[in-house]
Design a protein around this motif. Structure first.
Motif, mmCIF file in Angstrom:
data_model
loop_
_atom_site.group_PDB
_atom_site.id
_atom_site.type_symbol
_atom_site.label_atom_id
_atom_site.label_comp_id
_atom_site.label_asym_id
_atom_site.label_seq_id
_atom_site.Cartn_x
_atom_site.Cartn_y
_atom_site.Cartn_z
ATOM 1 N N ASP A 111 0.846 -1.192 0.000
ATOM 2 C CA ASP A 111 0.000 0.000 0.000
ATOM 3 C C ASP A 111 0.880 1.240 0.000
ATOM 4 O O ASP A 111 1.962 1.249 0.606
ATOM 5 C CB ASP A 111 -0.893 0.028 1.244
ATOM 6 C CG ASP A 111 -2.046 -0.965 1.170
ATOM 7 O OD1 ASP A 111 -2.121 -1.723 0.182
ATOM 8 O OD2 ASP A 111 -2.864 -0.974 2.100
ATOM 9 N N ALA B 299 0.740 5.384 0.896
ATOM 10 C CA ALA B 299 0.009 6.470 1.546
ATOM 11 C C ALA B 299 0.667 7.795 1.193
ATOM 12 O O ALA B 299 1.893 7.931 1.293
ATOM 13 C CB ALA B 299 -0.008 6.280 3.055
ATOM 14 N N ILE C 77 -9.300 7.160 -1.695
ATOM 15 C CA ILE C 77 -8.875 5.760 -1.581
ATOM 16 C C ILE C 77 -8.996 5.144 -2.969
ATOM 17 O O ILE C 77 -10.072 5.148 -3.565
ATOM 18 C CB ILE C 77 -9.735 4.970 -0.574
ATOM 19 C CG1 ILE C 77 -9.676 5.622 0.814
ATOM 20 C CG2 ILE C 77 -9.262 3.515 -0.492
ATOM 21 C CD1 ILE C 77 -10.636 5.006 1.814
ATOM 22 N N ALA D 159 -5.752 3.429 8.563
ATOM 23 C CA ALA D 159 -4.736 4.467 8.441
ATOM 24 C C ALA D 159 -5.176 5.744 9.137
ATOM 25 O O ALA D 159 -4.379 6.418 9.805
ATOM 26 C CB ALA D 159 -4.448 4.734 6.968
ATOM 27 N N LEU E 37 -4.882 7.138 -0.004
ATOM 28 C CA LEU E 37 -4.417 5.756 0.021
ATOM 29 C C LEU E 37 -4.510 5.134 -1.366
ATOM 30 O O LEU E 37 -5.533 5.265 -2.045
ATOM 31 C CB LEU E 37 -5.253 4.912 0.983
ATOM 32 C CG LEU E 37 -4.962 5.018 2.478
ATOM 33 C CD1 LEU E 37 -5.994 4.206 3.258
ATOM 34 C CD2 LEU E 37 -3.554 4.535 2.802
ATOM 35 N N LYS F 36 -4.307 1.433 -2.586
ATOM 36 C CA LYS F 36 -4.274 0.074 -2.060
ATOM 37 C C LYS F 36 -3.711 -0.897 -3.098
ATOM 38 O O LYS F 36 -4.245 -1.023 -4.194
ATOM 39 C CB LYS F 36 -5.684 -0.368 -1.666
ATOM 40 C CG LYS F 36 -6.314 0.413 -0.519
ATOM 41 C CD LYS F 36 -5.677 0.043 0.811
ATOM 42 C CE LYS F 36 -5.869 -1.412 1.117
ATOM 43 N NZ LYS F 36 -5.127 -1.821 2.353
ATOM 44 N N SER G 214 -4.994 -4.531 5.764
ATOM 45 C CA SER G 214 -5.421 -3.446 6.643
ATOM 46 C C SER G 214 -4.241 -2.868 7.407
ATOM 47 O O SER G 214 -4.153 -1.649 7.627
ATOM 48 C CB SER G 214 -6.497 -3.934 7.618
ATOM 49 O OG SER G 214 -6.041 -5.040 8.371
ATOM 50 N N SER H 53 -1.971 -0.279 5.285
ATOM 51 C CA SER H 53 -2.456 1.101 5.172
ATOM 52 C C SER H 53 -2.031 1.922 6.391
ATOM 53 O O SER H 53 -1.574 3.060 6.261
ATOM 54 C CB SER H 53 -3.982 1.109 5.041
ATOM 55 O OG SER H 53 -4.395 0.483 3.858
#
Length: 309
Positions: A33, A35, A50, A66, A86, A88, A99, A102
């Motif tokens: 991921d 960010a 996202i 996050a 984010l 993904k 999960s 993130s």
């Protein structure tokens, strides 16, 4: 001059590592991921976008892994806030730490923006808090290897501890195209356990860790077994027995469920064995009409990092 924006990448991971439920995991080279975090002065945390393989996630920071992690960081550094985007790269419900990644990527990016960055043990606690927004429980076996890299002991308190592993230790991680929610996987573990099984599991953990520290793969093989979690979760994963058999037939030191599943992982003493067995494991999933992706990585995988602008 303080930076206004930073981007960070957090890799996928294998949770539990068979013998270390909620306390042992390793990172994996491949997907992850990303960010993008911007520093603000309004003391708020906002999730503004996202994208990627999963997009329908909560944008309320309190309910986003996050976002919740950044709320904790903002409380430690009064006067600052964060905007978060984010991207993904890890599917949720895959057993690859989606999960957790993130939360870790967001924290690593945000920490790079602070005049006084927080230390590793604080990032670790914040990442666990954030990841709990999705899993419903606090455990560090995914966030710890993402933060530190490689095979890592994730204690309930204090900084994670990296475990040295042989350079020729490789992982084949096979992700079937099937979603298994973490909360459902954890619900399967309810009920009593026998004290004898805890003793057997503890012995396996001790042997595996000793084998890694001593670079003795025979010890790793002896310890690589899960008598507590795997038996209860195996029924949730179509074709699991066939996939595990394919790994063992291909020379695996051991094979088990990655995190909450449905991904299955195995360790090997060479990249070539991991690649060949990974293909056979994917074929075993296809025999139950599930497509699957194969990742091959050193067990001493990468850690989260700030990306260049």
């Amino acid at each position: 001059m303080r930076r206004a924006e930073a981007r960070a990448f957090a890799p996928a991971s294998v949770g539990n590592a068979a013998v270390g439920f909620d306390m042992l995991g390793h990172s994996v080279q491949g997907p992850g991921d990303v960010a993008t975090v911007r520093l603000t002065s309004d003391r708020r945390v906002r999730v503004t976008a996202i994208r990627g393989v999963v997009a329908d996630l909560p944008t309320d920071a309190r309910h986003n892994t996050a976002g919740r992690a950044l709320l904790g960081l903002a409380r430690l550094r009064p006067g600052v806030g964060f905007e978060l985007e984010l991207d993904k790269g890890i599917p949720l419900g895959s057993g690859m730490g989606g999960s957790a990644a993130s939360a870790v990527a967001a924290l690593v990016a945000a920490n790079a923006l602070l005049d006084e960055p927080v230390p590793l043990e604080v990032l670790y606690e914040l990442a666990i808090d954030g990841e709990a927004a999705a899993s419903g429980s606090r455990h560090g076996d995914n966030v710890a290897p993402m933060l530190v890299g490689g095979l890592v002991i994730a204690p309930a308190r204090g900084a994670p501890v990296r475990v040295p592993v042989p350079a020729n230790l490789f992982c084949a991680l096979v992700h079937p195209h099937f979603v298994l929610e973490t909360r459902k996987a954890r619900a399967a573990l309810r009920g009593p356990y026998q004290l004898h099984d805890f003793a057997v599991q503890s012995e396996g953990l001790a042997l595996l860790l000793a084998g890694c520290w001593k670079k003795d793969l025979a010890l790793v093989r002896r310890g690589f077994r899960d008598v507590l979690v795997e038996p209860r979760r195996a029924r949730l994963i179509p074709g699991f027995r066939r996939v595990k058999e394919a790994a063992l037939d291909g020379g695996a030191l051991g094979a088990s469920i990655s995190g909450g599943g449905p991904s299955v992982f195995a360790w090997f003493d060479s990249r070539a064995k991991a690649q060949a067995a990974g293909a056979a494991m994917a074929e075993a999933f296809r025999s139950v009409r599930l497509g699957a992706d194969v990742l091959v990585s050193k067990v001493a995988g990468p850690r989260a990092r700030v990306l260049r602008p």
